[in-house]
Design a protein around this motif. Structure first.
Motif, PDB file in Angstrom:
ATOM      1  N   UNK A  82      -3.003  13.898  10.691  1.00 48.63           N
ATOM      2  CA  UNK A  82      -3.039  13.739   9.251  1.00 48.63           C
ATOM      3  C   UNK A  82      -1.741  12.782   9.031  1.00 48.63           C
ATOM      4  N   UNK A  83      -0.773  12.569   9.641  1.00 53.05           N
ATOM      5  CA  UNK A  83       0.533  11.890   9.629  1.00 53.05           C
ATOM      6  C   UNK A  83       0.100  10.385   9.490  1.00 53.05           C
ATOM      7  N   UNK A  84      -1.061   9.894  10.188  1.00 54.63           N
ATOM      8  CA  UNK A  84      -1.190   8.696  10.252  1.00 54.63           C
ATOM      9  C   UNK A  84      -1.331   7.968   8.901  1.00 54.63           C
ATOM     10  N   UNK A  85      -2.179   8.481   8.036  1.00 58.79           N
ATOM     11  CA  UNK A  85      -2.335   7.803   6.772  1.00 58.79           C
ATOM     12  C   UNK A  85      -0.966   7.662   5.997  1.00 58.79           C
ATOM     13  N   UNK A  86       0.051   8.545   6.060  1.00 60.58           N
ATOM     14  CA  UNK A  86       1.103   8.438   5.216  1.00 60.58           C
ATOM     15  C   UNK A  86       2.319   7.498   5.972  1.00 60.58           C
ATOM     16  N   UNK A  87       1.976   7.296   7.213  1.00 60.37           N
ATOM     17  CA  UNK A  87       2.882   6.395   8.138  1.00 60.37           C
ATOM     18  C   UNK A  87       2.504   4.979   8.128  1.00 60.37           C
ATOM     19  N   UNK A  88       1.752   4.411   7.052  1.00 60.16           N
ATOM     20  CA  UNK A  88       1.688   3.178   7.253  1.00 60.16           C
ATOM     21  C   UNK A  88       2.424   2.382   6.373  1.00 60.16           C
ATOM     22  N   UNK A  89       3.702   2.139   6.777  1.00 67.01           N
ATOM     23  CA  UNK A  89       4.659   1.532   5.998  1.00 67.01           C
ATOM     24  C   UNK A  89       5.577   0.832   6.824  1.00 67.01           C
ATOM     25  N   UNK A 216       5.696  -1.487 -10.322  1.00 66.21           N
ATOM     26  CA  UNK A 216       6.036  -2.846  -9.965  1.00 66.21           C
ATOM     27  C   UNK A 216       5.237  -3.251  -8.644  1.00 66.21           C
ATOM     28  N   UNK A 217       5.368  -2.228  -7.439  1.00 69.87           N
ATOM     29  CA  UNK A 217       4.691  -2.219  -6.439  1.00 69.87           C
ATOM     30  C   UNK A 217       2.916  -2.640  -6.582  1.00 69.87           C
ATOM     31  N   UNK A 218       2.572  -2.044  -7.557  1.00 70.37           N
ATOM     32  CA  UNK A 218       1.083  -2.333  -7.389  1.00 70.37           C
ATOM     33  C   UNK A 218       0.761  -3.781  -7.929  1.00 70.37           C
ATOM     34  N   UNK A 219       1.640  -4.459  -8.419  1.00 68.09           N
ATOM     35  CA  UNK A 219       1.638  -5.614  -8.880  1.00 68.09           C
ATOM     36  C   UNK A 219       2.176  -6.931  -7.949  1.00 68.09           C
ATOM     37  N   UNK A 220       3.133  -6.644  -6.999  1.00 62.90           N
ATOM     38  CA  UNK A 220       3.633  -7.597  -6.426  1.00 62.90           C
ATOM     39  C   UNK A 220       2.725  -8.155  -5.491  1.00 62.90           C
ATOM     40  N   UNK A 221       3.073  -9.374  -5.239  1.00 65.33           N
ATOM     41  CA  UNK A 221       2.203 -10.402  -4.439  1.00 65.33           C
ATOM     42  C   UNK A 221       3.012 -11.549  -3.687  1.00 65.33           C
ATOM     43  N   UNK A 222       2.653 -11.881  -2.425  1.00 66.87           N
ATOM     44  CA  UNK A 222       3.252 -12.813  -2.049  1.00 66.87           C
ATOM     45  C   UNK A 222       2.297 -13.878  -1.166  1.00 66.87           C
ATOM     46  N   UNK A 223       2.666 -14.806  -0.481  1.00 66.43           N
ATOM     47  CA  UNK A 223       1.706 -15.627   0.176  1.00 66.43           C
ATOM     48  C   UNK A 223       0.592 -14.828   1.121  1.00 66.43           C
ATOM     49  N   UNK A 224       1.191 -13.723   1.637  1.00 69.15           N
ATOM     50  CA  UNK A 224       0.205 -13.099   2.340  1.00 69.15           C
ATOM     51  C   UNK A 224      -0.638 -11.715   1.323  1.00 69.15           C
ATOM     52  N   UNK A 226      -0.935  -8.626  -1.514  1.00 68.96           N
ATOM     53  CA  UNK A 226       0.131  -7.492  -1.842  1.00 68.96           C
ATOM     54  C   UNK A 226      -0.164  -6.268  -1.166  1.00 68.96           C
ATOM     55  N   UNK A 227       0.370  -5.185  -1.059  1.00 68.21           N
ATOM     56  CA  UNK A 227       0.302  -3.943  -0.424  1.00 68.21           C
ATOM     57  C   UNK A 227      -1.178  -3.506  -0.492  1.00 68.21           C
ATOM     58  N   UNK A 228      -1.820  -3.375   0.790  1.00 72.99           N
ATOM     59  CA  UNK A 228      -3.026  -2.639   0.682  1.00 72.99           C
ATOM     60  C   UNK A 228      -2.958  -1.145  -0.056  1.00 72.99           C
ATOM     61  N   UNK A 230      -3.567   1.772   1.138  1.00 76.87           N
ATOM     62  CA  UNK A 230      -3.177   2.790   1.966  1.00 76.87           C
ATOM     63  C   UNK A 230      -1.428   2.443   2.191  1.00 76.87           C
ATOM     64  N   UNK A 231      -1.217   1.252   2.452  1.00 70.68           N
ATOM     65  CA  UNK A 231       0.056   0.884   2.288  1.00 70.68           C
ATOM     66  C   UNK A 231       1.083   1.336   1.054  1.00 70.68           C
ATOM     67  N   UNK A 232       0.390   1.170  -0.252  1.00 75.32           N
ATOM     68  CA  UNK A 232       0.829   1.423  -1.364  1.00 75.32           C
ATOM     69  C   UNK A 232       1.246   3.140  -1.300  1.00 75.32           C
ATOM     70  N   UNK A 233       0.313   3.775  -0.595  1.00 77.31           N
ATOM     71  CA  UNK A 233       0.348   5.398  -0.822  1.00 77.31           C
ATOM     72  C   UNK A 233       1.365   5.713   0.011  1.00 77.31           C
ATOM     73  N   UNK A 234       1.429   4.885   1.423  1.00 79.85           N
ATOM     74  CA  UNK A 234       2.439   5.376   2.336  1.00 79.85           C
ATOM     75  C   UNK A 234       3.822   5.005   2.062  1.00 79.85           C
ATOM     76  N   UNK A 235       3.791   3.712   1.255  1.00 80.06           N
ATOM     77  CA  UNK A 235       5.191   3.486   1.015  1.00 80.06           C
ATOM     78  C   UNK A 235       5.621   4.112  -0.347  1.00 80.06           C
ATOM     79  N   UNK A 236       4.948   4.659  -0.970  1.00 82.26           N
ATOM     80  CA  UNK A 236       5.362   5.756  -2.238  1.00 82.26           C
ATOM     81  C   UNK A 236       5.651   6.909  -1.552  1.00 82.26           C
ATOM     82  N   UNK A 237       5.073   7.561  -0.598  1.00 79.02           N
ATOM     83  CA  UNK A 237       5.744   8.868   0.079  1.00 79.02           C
ATOM     84  C   UNK A 237       6.926   8.453   1.021  1.00 79.02           C
ATOM     85  N   UNK A 238       6.960   7.203   1.740  1.00 85.14           N
ATOM     86  CA  UNK A 238       8.284   7.015   2.353  1.00 85.14           C
ATOM     87  C   UNK A 238       9.373   6.952   1.391  1.00 85.14           C
TER      88      UNK A 238
END
Length: 412
Positions: A82-89, A216-224, A226-228, A230-238
């Protein structure tokens, strides 16, 4: 090359005796076994690094991977599926993924955004102190040290106030996880609840963005891109987890040690300009992050004359490195006027590409908390100065913090 050294078990590092004073054990290890094999309960070959130069180098060594997905079998055994999904950061990734994630988060978590929080943090500190009883013993941790950072980080992320206590309880369950089945089930349930909560909150921010970090995190973008999702969820948790646990314990440790060293507290009170340096010294002396999060060797590496084989896990004892006499004069003394103690000298916030992104916020909160507490209650004492402090006991000695901090606030 050293081929045999005494091993230390993870359990030995979690005993009440060790928790009361780990520094004596770390001093012995720095001398006798600076890269010490461990016998952890999860069964994976693990090495503990304790000397400053080795620790600093290891923190920035690309051969020591932070991508625990690369050591998935070990990762699952230690932390559970269960930790895997929250640690994608960014904490659990290497370049180029780490570079991309950190750049995206940094673009939203700016120095300007942190600096703008100063008046709000001062108001929160003042309100919490208003509610603290004066002239009678009470535990400062739940009344002050813990609410401050959880209020700040939840406000920064855009978490509704009524959800703060729930998130704090869930993250505490994750932090207290252990190896018995009951603890694992509680950890898994807490992680699932946290993932569901942040997924729902992020969806709400997409529909109706606000002036907060998650929006702000839901809207940030760069050349690669934005955050996927699951990356958004995991980053919020972190950000939530790291943004309150470590700061709360740091504030508690700092108050305890300043009260236990009245001459150091007096120096800060007589010269308020010392507070910034005092916080750095307190982080060095007894910071809240005892060991850095796991790394694993992607190839054979050598530190301190000891070979760490490919696939082994590595723990870096920041508390040990920060008391290394080869780096710091009289390291076991708290000295808020320590010369040359620049902010990058100690390793309390890490080093290298994984240096703590939230360090400026943690510094600001701790400085404002200590300043306000001792300005308003300059006569504050420990409730029982003769009693031994009761330190947190955790399955993994990642955090260094008090289980309680009973004080008597004495106003001016």
């Amino acid at each position: 090359m050293t081929t045999t050294q005494e091993a230390v078990t993870a359990a030995e590092r979690c005993t009440p005796e060790f928790r009361r004073d780990p520094h004596g054990v770390y001093a012995h290890l720095r001398d006798a076994a600076p890269v010490c094999p461990m016998r952890p309960p999860h069964g994976n070959e693990t090495y503990l690094i304790t000397r400053y130069e080795d620790a600093r180098a290891a923190l920035a060594d690309p051969r020591l991977s932070k991508d625990m997905y690369g050591a998935m079998d070990a990762y699952r055994r230690i932390f559970g599926e269960s930790s895997v999904a929250l640690d994608d950061n960014m904490l659990n990734s290497d370049a180029p993924k780490h570079t991309r994630l950190r750049r995206l988060v940094s673009s939203a978590f700016t120095a300007r955004r942190v600096a703008a929080l100063r008046p709000k943090i001062q108001d929160i500190v003042s309100g919490l102190l208003d509610a603290c009883p004066a002239g009678e013993p009470f535990d400062l941790l739940p009344a002050f040290a813990f609410p401050l950072p959880i209020i700040v980080i939840c406000d920064l992320l855009g978490v509704p106030p009524e959800e703060r206590s729930r998130l704090q309880n869930l993250s505490s369950t994750v932090a207290q996880s252990g190896f018995n089945e009951e603890a694992k089930r509680a950890q898994q349930k807490a992680e699932e609840d946290l993932h569901a909560y942040f997924s729902d909150l992020i969806a709400a921010k997409r529909r109706d963005p606000g002036d907060d970090l998650l929006s702000a995190l839901t809207s940030v973008r760069d050349e690669d891109g934005g955050l996927t999702g699951n990356e958004l969820v995991s980053t919020a948790f972190l950000l939530m987890f790291a943004g309150h646990k470590t700061t709360a314990y740091l504030i508690g440790n700092a108050v305890h040690h300043l009260l236990s060293h009245p001459e150091q507290l007096r120096a800060v009170r007589e010269d308020p300009e010392l507070m910034r340096a005092a916080v750095e010294e307190l982080v060095r002396y007894d910071g809240s992050v005892e060991t850095a999060t796991f790394r694993y060797a992607t190839e054979d590496v050598e530190y301190g004359g000891t070979r760490i084989p490919k696939g082994a896990l590595v723990q870096i004892a920041l508390s040990a490195a920060n008391r290394d006499p080869l780096k710091f004069d009289a390291p076991d003394e708290l000295n808020v006027t320590r010369p040359g103690n620049a902010q990058d000298a100690h390793l309390g916030f890490g080093h290298g590409s994984h240096y703590c992104l939230g360090a400026p916020l943690a510094r600001l909160e701790t400085q404002l908390a200590l300043t306000a507490l001792f300005d308003r209650f300059p006569g504050t004492t420990l409730a029982d100065p003769t009693a031994a402090p009761r330190w947190l006991e955790v399955p993994f000695p990642a955090f260094r913090g008090l289980a309680e901090l009973r004080v008597v606030l004495v106003p001016a």
